[in-house]
Design an enzyme around this catalytic site. Structure first.
Site: not given
Length: 345
Positions: A196, A237-239
């Site tokens: 990540q 969460a990511h993004n």
């Protein structure tokens, strides 16, 4: 702090009915307010409490003011005015700048002389702490992190490397900013971790509730816009990108790469799947599951209310046959259409 009712009216664009020299020291509920407290009513079902209150003043609309014989601060939006009065009378505690003796601060970190680093906190190399920042006990600020002016981190906040937090933010205890997103690639029966490499970027005037997590991006950044308010125990969460002035209630889960617009609200325990887009001014009710993009502003709901368990079990059993029933219904419709054609002929 003590102010007169006249001073409050001038500051918050209201009008006084009654004694403008009444001194107000605190805010309180109608039931518990005393002669130096100010209360408010924004829901008309509480008007019946007005004759019994001992409040020094009450914030009311012109329409509701006739229900109270005491001092009144007349405004269009009592709840908003109350929030502003409460912020004025009950500001965050002032602090004396410095670095506690038990804090561990890298010699390569830059900490403004007007900031405070609390007991047992760790500030890593190349981190930048701007003017007026308050870092509470036991916090971790990673390498190359930027925390902008007047932001407060309460106890035990963790900010991973390279993340940034804007000005005038409140980050409550247990928050984690910049932890790895849930990124893995299937390798036969095993999982290969996807590094990540993005950051988590927090805008200005953001408040993040206790034990909420904001994951860093995989390649691009996770971005929380200016003025966003996040309740406790939210998973981002990511993004993910969240637009300005959106508010999200407790226990919401937002999956990766979702884009949420400006001025949205999301009720508690809602779930939002990944890789979708939600337009500006969308309001998702509590407990809803959002599985597709929402392109137009409005109120959206997708949940089933609780029912007696016997009724729910019967309905759940029928749901198992829903596909079969739909096929049978389709066949009946085809037959009806065929009969209709034959009758016409």
């Amino acid at each position: 702090m003590s102010v007169t009712l006249a001073e409050l009216a001038k500051r918050f664009q209201g009008k006084v009915r009654g004694n403008p020299d009444t001194r107000i020291e605190s805010v309180a509920m109608l039931e518990t307010a005393g002669p130096h407290d100010i209360a408010y009513v924004s829901d008309r079902k509480y008007l019946e409490l007005l004759p019994k209150t001992a409040a020094g003043a009450v914030i009311l609309t012109e329409t509701d003011a006739d229900h109270f014989s005491g001092n009144v601060l007349l405004v269009e939006n009592p709840h908003l005015c109350f929030a502003r009065v409460a912020s004025l009378l009950h500001p965050l505690p002032a602090f004396k700048p410095g670095i506690h003796a038990t804090a561990v601060v890298s010699p390569k970190a830059r900490v403004a002389g007007t900031s405070w680093i609390g007991p047992y906190s760790v500030i890593e190399s190349e981190a930048v702490i701007k003017d007026g920042v308050w870092v509470g006990p036991g916090c971790y600020v990673g390498a190359h992190v930027l925390i902008a002016s007047r932001t407060r981190l309460f106890a035990h906040v963790a900010v991973y490397d390279r993340c940034t937090i804007g000005e005038d933010c409140l980050i409550h205890s247990g928050v984690v900013i910049g932890s790895d997103g849930f990124g893995y690639s299937k390798d036969n029966e095993r999982w290969q971790k996807v590094p990540q490499l993005g950051r988590a970027i927090i805008g200005n005037l953001v408040e993040i509730g206790a034990n909420t997590t904001v994951d860093r991006g995989t390649l691009k950044d996770t971005v929380i816009g200016d003025g966003v308010k996040l309740d406790n125990q939210i998973q981002i969460a990511h993004n993910v990108q969240i637009g300005e002035n959106t508010a999200i209630a407790a226990c919401v889960g937002i999956a990766g790469s979702t884009v949420i617009g400006r001025r949205c609200t999301v009720g508690g325990q809602a779930g939002i799947v990944g890789h979708i887009e939600i337009a500006d001014d969308v309001h998702v009710t509590a407990g809803s599951l959002v599985t597709n993009s929402i392109a137009q502003a409005g109120v959206y709901s997708a949940s089933l209310k609780a029912e007696p368990v016997e009724k729910w079990r019967r309905n759940a059993a029928r749901l198992h046959h829903l596909d079969e029933i739909a096929r049978r219904l389709g066949k009946l419709e085809d037959k009806l259409q065929q009969l209709s054609k034959e009758q016409k002929n």
